[in-house]
Design a protein around this motif. Sequence first.
Motif, PDB file in Angstrom:
ATOM      1  N   GLY A 188       0.810  -1.212   0.000  1.00  0.00           N
ATOM      2  CA  GLY A 188       0.000   0.000   0.000  1.00  0.00           C
ATOM      3  C   GLY A 188       0.840   1.256   0.000  1.00  0.00           C
ATOM      4  N   ARG A 189       1.964   1.218   0.725  1.00  0.00           N
ATOM      5  CA  ARG A 189       2.859   2.372   0.762  1.00  0.00           C
ATOM      6  C   ARG A 189       3.460   2.639  -0.619  1.00  0.00           C
ATOM      7  NH1 ARG A 189       7.809   3.757   0.558  1.00  0.00           N
ATOM      8  NH2 ARG A 189       8.505   1.605   0.241  1.00  0.00           N
ATOM      9  N   ILE A 190       3.888   1.566  -1.305  1.00  0.00           N
ATOM     10  CA  ILE A 190       4.466   1.724  -2.642  1.00  0.00           C
ATOM     11  C   ILE A 190       3.414   2.245  -3.615  1.00  0.00           C
ATOM     12  CG2 ILE A 190       5.444   0.465  -4.603  1.00  0.00           C
ATOM     13  CD1 ILE A 190       6.807  -1.391  -2.574  1.00  0.00           C
ATOM     14  N   GLU A 191       2.184   1.725  -3.506  1.00  0.00           N
ATOM     15  CA  GLU A 191       1.112   2.190  -4.392  1.00  0.00           C
ATOM     16  C   GLU A 191       0.819   3.664  -4.164  1.00  0.00           C
ATOM     17  OE1 GLU A 191      -2.075  -0.609  -3.608  1.00  0.00           O
ATOM     18  OE2 GLU A 191      -1.748  -1.523  -5.566  1.00  0.00           O
ATOM     19  N   MET A 192       0.829   4.098  -2.902  1.00  0.00           N
ATOM     20  CA  MET A 192       0.601   5.513  -2.601  1.00  0.00           C
ATOM     21  C   MET A 192       1.722   6.374  -3.181  1.00  0.00           C
ATOM     22  SD  MET A 192      -0.822   8.192  -1.373  1.00  0.00           S
ATOM     23  CE  MET A 192      -2.216   7.680  -0.360  1.00  0.00           C
ATOM     24  N   GLN A 193       2.959   5.926  -3.038  1.00  0.00           N
ATOM     25  CA  GLN A 193       4.088   6.678  -3.586  1.00  0.00           C
ATOM     26  C   GLN A 193       3.980   6.792  -5.108  1.00  0.00           C
ATOM     27  OE1 GLN A 193       8.114   4.864  -3.359  1.00  0.00           O
ATOM     28  NE2 GLN A 193       8.743   6.756  -2.346  1.00  0.00           N
ATOM     29  N   ASN A 194       3.642   5.671  -5.767  1.00  0.00           N
ATOM     30  CA  ASN A 194       3.449   5.696  -7.217  1.00  0.00           C
ATOM     31  C   ASN A 194       2.316   6.638  -7.602  1.00  0.00           C
ATOM     32  OD1 ASN A 194       5.480   3.834  -7.675  1.00  0.00           O
ATOM     33  ND2 ASN A 194       4.091   2.081  -7.696  1.00  0.00           N
ATOM     34  N   SER A 195       1.233   6.590  -6.829  1.00  0.00           N
ATOM     35  CA  SER A 195       0.074   7.426  -7.104  1.00  0.00           C
ATOM     36  C   SER A 195       0.439   8.901  -7.041  1.00  0.00           C
ATOM     37  CB  SER A 195      -1.031   7.114  -6.084  1.00  0.00           C
ATOM     38  OG  SER A 195      -2.108   8.004  -6.191  1.00  0.00           O
ATOM     39  N   GLN A 196       1.222   9.277  -6.046  1.00  0.00           N
ATOM     40  CA  GLN A 196       1.626  10.669  -5.898  1.00  0.00           C
ATOM     41  C   GLN A 196       2.515  11.111  -7.058  1.00  0.00           C
ATOM     42  OE1 GLN A 196       3.415  10.846  -2.006  1.00  0.00           O
ATOM     43  NE2 GLN A 196       1.458  10.699  -0.938  1.00  0.00           N
ATOM     44  N   GLN A 197       3.460  10.250  -7.434  1.00  0.00           N
ATOM     45  CA  GLN A 197       4.347  10.587  -8.535  1.00  0.00           C
ATOM     46  C   GLN A 197       3.571  10.721  -9.853  1.00  0.00           C
ATOM     47  OE1 GLN A 197       8.174  10.835  -8.569  1.00  0.00           O
ATOM     48  NE2 GLN A 197       7.287  11.608  -6.669  1.00  0.00           N
ATOM     49  N   ALA A 198       2.644   9.779 -10.099  1.00  0.00           N
ATOM     50  CA  ALA A 198       1.838   9.848 -11.317  1.00  0.00           C
ATOM     51  C   ALA A 198       0.953  11.086 -11.327  1.00  0.00           C
ATOM     52  CB  ALA A 198       0.987   8.586 -11.458  1.00  0.00           C
ATOM     53  N   ALA A 199       0.442  11.468 -10.145  1.00  0.00           N
ATOM     54  CA  ALA A 199      -0.408  12.660 -10.050  1.00  0.00           C
ATOM     55  C   ALA A 199       0.384  13.919 -10.387  1.00  0.00           C
ATOM     56  CB  ALA A 199      -1.001  12.764  -8.649  1.00  0.00           C
ATOM     57  N   VAL A 200       1.595  14.013  -9.861  1.00  0.00           N
ATOM     58  CA  VAL A 200       2.440  15.167 -10.177  1.00  0.00           C
ATOM     59  C   VAL A 200       2.715  15.211 -11.679  1.00  0.00           C
ATOM     60  CG1 VAL A 200       4.678  16.270  -9.807  1.00  0.00           C
ATOM     61  CG2 VAL A 200       3.503  15.174  -7.881  1.00  0.00           C
ATOM     62  N   ALA A 201       3.058  14.043 -12.238  1.00  0.00           N
ATOM     63  CA  ALA A 201       3.346  13.986 -13.681  1.00  0.00           C
ATOM     64  C   ALA A 201       2.129  14.407 -14.497  1.00  0.00           C
ATOM     65  CB  ALA A 201       3.774  12.566 -14.070  1.00  0.00           C
ATOM     66  N   ALA A 202       0.945  13.884 -14.150  1.00  0.00           N
ATOM     67  CA  ALA A 202      -0.266  14.217 -14.897  1.00  0.00           C
ATOM     68  C   ALA A 202      -0.577  15.712 -14.813  1.00  0.00           C
ATOM     69  CB  ALA A 202      -1.447  13.403 -14.362  1.00  0.00           C
ATOM     70  N   ALA A 203      -0.426  16.280 -13.601  1.00  0.00           N
ATOM     71  CA  ALA A 203      -0.711  17.712 -13.423  1.00  0.00           C
ATOM     72  C   ALA A 203       0.264  18.574 -14.209  1.00  0.00           C
ATOM     73  CB  ALA A 203      -0.663  18.062 -11.936  1.00  0.00           C
ATOM     74  N   GLY A 244      -2.232   2.914  -0.791  1.00  0.00           N
ATOM     75  CA  GLY A 244      -3.078   2.632  -1.943  1.00  0.00           C
ATOM     76  C   GLY A 244      -3.015   3.714  -3.006  1.00  0.00           C
ATOM     77  N   PRO A 245      -3.594   3.421  -4.183  1.00  0.00           N
ATOM     78  CA  PRO A 245      -3.471   4.326  -5.338  1.00  0.00           C
ATOM     79  C   PRO A 245      -4.674   5.217  -5.592  1.00  0.00           C
ATOM     80  CG  PRO A 245      -4.211   2.184  -6.097  1.00  0.00           C
ATOM     81  CD  PRO A 245      -4.108   2.098  -4.586  1.00  0.00           C
ATOM     82  N   SER A 246      -5.733   5.122  -4.770  1.00  0.00           N
ATOM     83  CA  SER A 246      -7.016   5.700  -5.166  1.00  0.00           C
ATOM     84  C   SER A 246      -7.107   7.220  -5.030  1.00  0.00           C
ATOM     85  CB  SER A 246      -8.161   5.061  -4.371  1.00  0.00           C
ATOM     86  OG  SER A 246      -8.045   5.354  -2.994  1.00  0.00           O
ATOM     87  N   ALA A 247      -6.107   7.868  -4.427  1.00  0.00           N
ATOM     88  CA  ALA A 247      -6.166   9.328  -4.262  1.00  0.00           C
ATOM     89  C   ALA A 247      -5.528  10.072  -5.424  1.00  0.00           C
ATOM     90  CB  ALA A 247      -5.482   9.734  -2.953  1.00  0.00           C
ATOM     91  N   GLY A 248      -5.024   9.346  -6.422  1.00  0.00           N
ATOM     92  CA  GLY A 248      -4.256   9.964  -7.492  1.00  0.00           C
ATOM     93  C   GLY A 248      -4.935  11.118  -8.188  1.00  0.00           C
ATOM     94  N   MET A 249      -6.197  10.943  -8.571  1.00  0.00           N
ATOM     95  CA  MET A 249      -6.886  12.004  -9.302  1.00  0.00           C
ATOM     96  C   MET A 249      -7.026  13.271  -8.461  1.00  0.00           C
ATOM     97  SD  MET A 249     -10.729  12.064 -10.940  1.00  0.00           S
ATOM     98  CE  MET A 249     -11.497  11.850  -9.327  1.00  0.00           C
ATOM     99  N   MET A 250      -7.335  13.120  -7.167  1.00  0.00           N
ATOM    100  CA  MET A 250      -7.530  14.297  -6.326  1.00  0.00           C
ATOM    101  C   MET A 250      -6.210  15.010  -6.054  1.00  0.00           C
ATOM    102  SD  MET A 250     -10.709  14.300  -6.266  1.00  0.00           S
ATOM    103  CE  MET A 250     -11.052  15.693  -5.179  1.00  0.00           C
ATOM    104  N   PHE A 251      -5.112  14.254  -5.938  1.00  0.00           N
ATOM    105  CA  PHE A 251      -3.797  14.892  -5.842  1.00  0.00           C
ATOM    106  C   PHE A 251      -3.548  15.769  -7.078  1.00  0.00           C
ATOM    107  CE2 PHE A 251      -2.141  11.130  -3.173  1.00  0.00           C
ATOM    108  CZ  PHE A 251      -2.301  11.814  -1.994  1.00  0.00           C
ATOM    109  N   ALA A 252      -3.789  15.187  -8.260  1.00  0.00           N
ATOM    110  CA  ALA A 252      -3.540  15.910  -9.512  1.00  0.00           C
ATOM    111  C   ALA A 252      -4.397  17.171  -9.591  1.00  0.00           C
ATOM    112  CB  ALA A 252      -3.807  15.003 -10.709  1.00  0.00           C
ATOM    113  N   LEU A 253      -5.653  17.089  -9.205  1.00  0.00           N
ATOM    114  CA  LEU A 253      -6.527  18.268  -9.234  1.00  0.00           C
ATOM    115  C   LEU A 253      -6.005  19.362  -8.313  1.00  0.00           C
ATOM    116  CD1 LEU A 253     -10.156  16.796  -9.210  1.00  0.00           C
ATOM    117  CD2 LEU A 253      -9.111  18.166 -11.011  1.00  0.00           C
ATOM    118  N   GLY A 254      -5.556  18.976  -7.109  1.00  0.00           N
ATOM    119  CA  GLY A 254      -5.027  19.962  -6.178  1.00  0.00           C
ATOM    120  C   GLY A 254      -3.803  20.668  -6.725  1.00  0.00           C
TER     121      GLY A 254
END
Length: 361
Positions: free
Chosen positions: A125-140, A247-257
Amino acid sequence: MHHRFPDVRPRRLRRAGWAALTATAVAALALAFVPSPYVVEVPGPTYDTLGATDAGGPLISIEGAQTYPTEGELRLLTLAWLGNPQRPLTWIDVARAYLDPADGIIPMDAAFPPQQTIEESNEAGRIEMQNSQQAAVAAALLHEGHEIDSDVRVAGVIPGSPAVDVLQEDDRILRVNGEPAYDVGSIRASIAAVDGPTTFDIERDGEPLTVEVTPIVEGEQRLVGIYPSNEFTFPFEVDIELPNVGGPSAGMMFALGIVDELTPGAMTAGTVWAGTGTITALGDVGPIGGIVQKLHGASDAGATHFLAPVENCAEVTGHVPEGLTVFAVDTLDEAITAVETVAMNADTSALPTCGAGGGDS
């Protein structure tokens, strides 16, 4: 003379009734102690990506680029699990959850795979969260027109999985089934697209190598058994601080922020939004688990508008709490459009929603 004989039936009935009540009480007492093979999903804490963490610092920090004031809220949602293999719930606990529309009941093995320890599950879950944050930054940043370099590596191999002895930690993944490995999302899409062995073009210790892994199928997923990690090179620093959430489920909201902070004007115009969805570096929004619990978590947090992945719509329909309007999105661009349309008090009838129910329109 009339003789009245005593009626023994009521006494027998009373005895039978007491026996039934005793049996019921014994059964209920047993259920209070017998462990069940289920865990209960409940709404967890929510966090405003435009706001602060529990420690008081900003959830998103940007240095080296112009940022702008924001308004309203863009809340990400979490789940909490009641019960685990070490402390299972009783059947009474499960029965209580069955009566609460905000709770979900899932098999223990689905939440905690038998081949994985709780510590290993938390690490995943920690790795998925880290990936999610990185992908969110990239997408934004890609949305804002910035250029970024990407690097995807194997962060770990799951014991007993098909990838054991084939892929190794720190392997750099270049292509999967011939498709460029731009991020974790693109890897998963490439694995899912081919019905058969998966070919990995990798770089190991500076040397190119091609290997083949035959995935296993669990539900609708094809899994090779690795934890891939995103490593991007960004033109400026974007830090996301959210401890003890996996987990990865916060990715979209990170990107929006991030987009809101980098864009002049307040995207929400004061509206309280909540939402959920994975995200790839290219801005594709994917489905998540526990959508019903997250709808209730959003409502409890005061949100009036909700962003849900299109692929979760079937689960959303009929479960929307009163006062919550749900928009269905498939990309970061669609999520931004929904938020900005509501902010402008413009006509939202053309925006996709997740069916009827509650406050949905």
